[in-house]
Motif scaffolding. Structure first.
Motif, PDB file in Angstrom:
ATOM      1  N   SER A  44      14.066 -28.771   1.543  1.00  0.00           N
ATOM      2  CA  SER A  44      14.973 -27.733   1.979  1.00  0.00           C
ATOM      3  C   SER A  44      16.269 -28.173   2.401  1.00  0.00           C
ATOM      4  O   SER A  44      17.191 -27.496   2.218  1.00  0.00           O
ATOM      5  N   GLY A  45      16.582 -29.543   2.185  1.00  0.00           N
ATOM      6  CA  GLY A  45      17.833 -30.005   2.477  1.00  0.00           C
ATOM      7  C   GLY A  45      18.306 -30.035   3.976  1.00  0.00           C
ATOM      8  O   GLY A  45      19.220 -30.458   4.482  1.00  0.00           O
ATOM      9  N   ALA A  46      17.011 -29.685   4.805  1.00  0.00           N
ATOM     10  CA  ALA A  46      17.370 -29.573   6.333  1.00  0.00           C
ATOM     11  C   ALA A  46      16.746 -30.833   6.889  1.00  0.00           C
ATOM     12  O   ALA A  46      16.532 -31.880   6.401  1.00  0.00           O
ATOM     13  N   ASN A  47      16.277 -30.605   8.131  1.00  0.00           N
ATOM     14  CA  ASN A  47      15.706 -31.717   8.731  1.00  0.00           C
ATOM     15  C   ASN A  47      14.826 -31.110   9.699  1.00  0.00           C
ATOM     16  O   ASN A  47      14.757 -30.150  10.027  1.00  0.00           O
ATOM     17  N   LYS A  48      13.909 -32.192  10.369  1.00  0.00           N
ATOM     18  CA  LYS A  48      12.786 -31.556  11.138  1.00  0.00           C
ATOM     19  C   LYS A  48      13.233 -30.811  12.433  1.00  0.00           C
ATOM     20  O   LYS A  48      12.716 -29.999  12.677  1.00  0.00           O
ATOM     21  N   ARG A  49      14.237 -31.200  13.000  1.00  0.00           N
ATOM     22  CA  ARG A  49      14.919 -30.728  14.140  1.00  0.00           C
ATOM     23  C   ARG A  49      15.357 -29.494  13.914  1.00  0.00           C
ATOM     24  O   ARG A  49      15.127 -28.627  14.503  1.00  0.00           O
ATOM     25  N   MET A  50      16.099 -29.178  12.801  1.00  0.00           N
ATOM     26  CA  MET A  50      16.337 -27.919  12.321  1.00  0.00           C
ATOM     27  C   MET A  50      15.205 -26.992  12.148  1.00  0.00           C
ATOM     28  O   MET A  50      15.320 -25.663  12.547  1.00  0.00           O
ATOM     29  N   ILE A  51      14.195 -27.348  11.410  1.00  0.00           N
ATOM     30  CA  ILE A  51      12.992 -26.691  11.235  1.00  0.00           C
ATOM     31  C   ILE A  51      12.502 -26.057  12.823  1.00  0.00           C
ATOM     32  O   ILE A  51      12.014 -24.971  12.738  1.00  0.00           O
ATOM     33  N   TYR A  52      12.463 -27.142  13.770  1.00  0.00           N
ATOM     34  CA  TYR A  52      11.823 -26.702  14.863  1.00  0.00           C
ATOM     35  C   TYR A  52      12.709 -25.750  15.547  1.00  0.00           C
ATOM     36  O   TYR A  52      12.285 -24.828  16.439  1.00  0.00           O
ATOM     37  N   HIS A  53      14.043 -25.931  15.471  1.00  0.00           N
ATOM     38  CA  HIS A  53      14.873 -25.038  16.018  1.00  0.00           C
ATOM     39  C   HIS A  53      14.724 -23.689  15.348  1.00  0.00           C
ATOM     40  O   HIS A  53      14.779 -22.723  16.198  1.00  0.00           O
ATOM     41  N   TYR A  54      14.499 -23.434  14.264  1.00  0.00           N
ATOM     42  CA  TYR A  54      14.350 -21.966  13.511  1.00  0.00           C
ATOM     43  C   TYR A  54      13.021 -21.471  13.830  1.00  0.00           C
ATOM     44  O   TYR A  54      13.040 -20.099  13.995  1.00  0.00           O
ATOM     45  N   PHE A  55      12.219 -22.462  13.679  1.00  0.00           N
ATOM     46  CA  PHE A  55      10.585 -21.760  13.763  1.00  0.00           C
ATOM     47  C   PHE A  55       9.863 -22.318  14.728  1.00  0.00           C
ATOM     48  O   PHE A  55       8.801 -21.822  15.313  1.00  0.00           O
ATOM     49  N   GLY A  56      10.301 -23.433  15.475  1.00  0.00           N
ATOM     50  CA  GLY A  56       9.529 -23.806  16.794  1.00  0.00           C
ATOM     51  C   GLY A  56       8.475 -24.730  16.323  1.00  0.00           C
ATOM     52  O   GLY A  56       8.017 -25.821  17.178  1.00  0.00           O
TER      53      GLY A  56
END
Length: 211
Positions: A44-56
């Motif tokens: 996705s070009g994101a990072n794990k922290r962003m995934i946890y931020h958006y989805f938990g």
């Protein structure tokens, strides 16, 4: 990297969409257990922290992907204009649209199979999906009622059972295409086979409802 992160911070909707797209591919390929958040982040070009931020977390991300898949098919049906068609044309259009959605979104089948593997606990509390499903059943019920009133459809057809049948006759064929191809001895996914299957689906549904 700093500029990329700043750009994403200003575009949360696109970031979320990119994560969902990557997650959809990963979950469809490997299921919930096999999917890795690291792989989703890289794709996705994101990072794990962003995934946890958006989805938990991974479970919640899986829930979002499953929800998106069901919303997609229900949204497509609502755009067909079924209420403006004759009852016969409306059922014809619905069968075709359901089949085409499966073909255009092959990950839908594997995602639904994965959700069933986990006994649907990821959608059990989803009120939006229940609301969409209720509206879908009511739309099919309306088609049946109009067909009855015009004396074209048989009386007493259960709209829930008809909805299940429309989904099943396409879903089963495609989810078992590999084993079916071996056992029946032909390529389930050839152009000719797909065309014949769609026609069979249409004939099956119409024979169920027509007087």
């Amino acid at each position: 990297m700093g500029e990329k992160m700043a750009f994403r911070a200003r575009n949360p909707e696109q970031t979320r969409a990119d994560i969902l797209a990557a997650a959809r591919a990963e979950f469809a390929k490997l299921g919930l257990a096999g999917a890795r958040v690291d792989t989703i982040a890289d794709a996705s070009g994101a990072n794990k922290r962003m995934i946890y931020h958006y989805f938990g977390g991974k479970e919640q991300l899986f829930e979002a992907v499953i929800e998106e898949a069901y919303v997609g098919i229900r949204a497509g049906e609502s755009e067909l204009g079924l209420d403006e068609m004759t009852p016969t044309d409306a059922l014809h259009a619905l069968v075709v649209a359901t089949w085409q959605y499966y073909l255009d979104n092959p990950e839908f089948i594997t995602l639904v199979n994965s959700a069933n593997l986990h006994q649907a606990r990821h959608i059990a509390g989803n009120k939006q999906l229940r609301k969409l499903q209720k509206a879908y059943v009511e739309r099919v019920a309306g088609i049946l009622q109009r067909g009855e009133a015009q004396r074209k459809f048989r009386k007493g057809i259960d709209p829930v059972q008809l909805c299940i049948t429309i989904a099943a006759i396409g879903f089963y064929y495609l989810t078992n295409r590999h084993t079916g191809g071996v056992l029946f001895g032909f390529n389930f996914m050839s152009r000719d086979a797909l065309a014949k299957r769609l026609q069979f689906n249409l004939d099956t549904v119409m024979r169920l409802v027509l007087v």
